[in-house]
Design an enzyme around this catalytic site. Structure first.
Site, PDB file in Angstrom:
ATOM      1  N   ASP A  24      31.389  68.161  79.497  1.00  0.00           N
ATOM      2  CA  ASP A  24      31.298  67.416  78.219  1.00  0.00           C
ATOM      3  C   ASP A  24      31.096  68.322  76.847  1.00  0.00           C
ATOM      4  OD1 ASP A  24      28.881  68.484  78.992  1.00  0.00           O
ATOM      5  OD2 ASP A  24      27.794  66.632  79.092  1.00  0.00           O
ATOM      6  N   HIS A  69      24.642  69.676  77.295  1.00  0.00           N
ATOM      7  CA  HIS A  69      23.445  69.293  77.024  1.00  0.00           C
ATOM      8  C   HIS A  69      22.361  70.062  77.840  1.00  0.00           C
ATOM      9  CE1 HIS A  69      26.047  65.849  76.776  1.00  0.00           C
ATOM     10  NE2 HIS A  69      25.301  65.561  75.319  1.00  0.00           N
ATOM     11  N   ASP A  92      26.961  72.694  80.875  1.00  0.00           N
ATOM     12  CA  ASP A  92      27.217  71.256  80.487  1.00  0.00           C
ATOM     13  C   ASP A  92      26.834  71.526  78.892  1.00  0.00           C
ATOM     14  OD1 ASP A  92      26.723  68.156  81.639  1.00  0.00           O
ATOM     15  OD2 ASP A  92      25.538  68.631  79.864  1.00  0.00           O
ATOM     16  N   HIS A 152      19.053  66.871  84.411  1.00  0.00           N
ATOM     17  CA  HIS A 152      18.190  66.343  83.390  1.00  0.00           C
ATOM     18  C   HIS A 152      16.790  65.802  84.251  1.00  0.00           C
ATOM     19  CE1 HIS A 152      20.466  66.919  79.828  1.00  0.00           C
ATOM     20  NE2 HIS A 152      21.334  65.964  80.244  1.00  0.00           N
TER      21      HIS A 152
END
Ligand code: ZN
Length: 373
Positions: free
Chosen positions: A272, A186, A184, A146
């Site tokens: 995740d 996200h 991931d 991120h």
């Protein structure tokens, strides 16, 4: 239980440093009525992953790459602005630590640990390029995907994977094109942003639609200018499971890698998207992570002499991250499950792990956008 592994295995490098676990993000309290709790991105999840490698016996089959050194400021400037680097360094020297942004908190000496995480990634990349190992997994903290050039975000301080891509492109003439696959849960917005205009880096992300960051990771973000087509987002509806990911990999991820023909593959290995993660609503099992890993390792062997490096990202389920991580490592080695996943039966009993029509529609839209259908 200790299991011995007897098959001929791939030479898998593994980077893990005790100091990675000393990074300590702290919770910004939402309200005086919320009892303080542990930050999601805490060390224990990763320690348990490492410990399961030990007790399963798989660790004995890995090449533990040691002598990890922190990278210097010049290395970090491959991606990050000098102002941002100095800001983190200054805050990190303080007793109270600091903030890389409002949600990315860190304790004293975080700069040193974050620089050591990047150093672990560089070392693993070098060992693969030198032919000492075939592929590698870096179980590092803090995560990176991120982080933007000039600020941290979503628990990430420095963008480990973007820095590693830049390191490879700068130091190895034989690496002219790199593919980054991010599974991931996200969206890897930082990585996307850093390479949005670079046609020599293909970025492919599978993630839960509209999770984090908000307003990021849409299918129509395809790259800009001459890099158009080198950014592939596959946003998946909440509730997607193994069926949707399998379809996405078979129809988009692997064909796109084959079309791009990278010289090296990097993977943002977030764990995740598992069924019990507190920060996503996806329902993958350890077997699904094994499937994705096998597909990527096999693609690397077909396209770039097996050169593939996995960097750890998110994953917040204390009990399940270790089994998903073990499955990834086993698939990298080329062994089937050596330790029974005690949660597999529970996931398989859930309805909805098969590809649903609305999930297929989302993936088909990506295929149309990128000329794959
Ligand atoms: Zn994540």
């Amino acid at each position: 239980m200790t299991t011995s592994v007897k098959k001929t295995l791939r030479r898998v490098g593994y980077v893990f440093e005790e100091r990675y676990l000393w990074h300590t993000p702290w919770i910004v309290q939402f309200s005086p009525l919320v009892q303080p709790f542990q930050h999601w991105e805490h060390a224990e999840t990763k320690r348990r992953f490492h410990n399961l490698l030990l007790v399963s016996g798989i660790y004995n089959s890995l090449n533990h790459l040691k002598d990890v050194n922190p990278v210097n400021e010049e290395d970090l400037q491959l991606v990050h602005t000098s102002e941002y680097i100095q800001n983190i360094k200054t805050q990190s020297a303080r007793l109270e630590g600091g903030l890389a942004d409002t949600e990315t908190t860190f304790s004293q000496y975080a700069y040193d640990i974050a620089a050591l995480a990047v150093g672990g990634a560089f070392l693993a990349a070098k060992k693969i390029m030198d032919g000492e190992v075939e592929n590698a997994y870096v179980l590092c903290r803090p995560p990176g995907h991120h982080a933007l050039a000039d600020r941290g975000m979503g628990f990430c301080i420095f963008n480990n994977i973007a820095l590693t891509a830049k390191y490879l492109l700068k130091n190895y003439d034989s690496v002219k094109k790199i593919a980054i696959v991010d599974f991931d849960a996200h969206h890897g917005n930082g990585t996307q942003d850093i390479f949005l205009h670079e046609k020599i880096v293909l970025f492919i992300s599978t993630h839960q639609s509209s999770n984090f960051p908000a307003q990021s990771g849409f299918a129509n973000e395809v790259g800009e200018g001459e890099a158009k087509g080198t950014n592939i987002n596959i946003p998946l509806p909440s509730g997607s499971g193994g069926g949707a990911f399998k379809y996405a990999f078979e129809k988009v991820v692997i064909p796109s890698l084959e079309k791009f023909e990278p010289d090296f593959i990097l993977v943002s290995s977030g764990l995740d998207a598992s069924y019990s993660d507190p920060l996503s609503s996806l329902i993958l099992s350890s077997q699904d992570f094994a499937f994705m890993t096998k597909s990527l390792v096999s693609a690397a062997e077909n396209l770039c002499d097996g050169k593939i490096l996995f960097l750890h990202e998110g994953g917040y389920s204390e009990h399940y991250v270790p089994f998903c991580g073990l499955a990834v490592i086993e698939a990298m080695l080329g062994v089937d499950q050596v330790l029974k996943d005690p949660f597999l039966g529970e996931i398989k009993s859930w309805d909805g792990t098969h590809l649903a029509e609305h999930q297929k529609k989302s993936i088909d839209e990506v295929m149309v956008l990128h000329g794959l259908l």
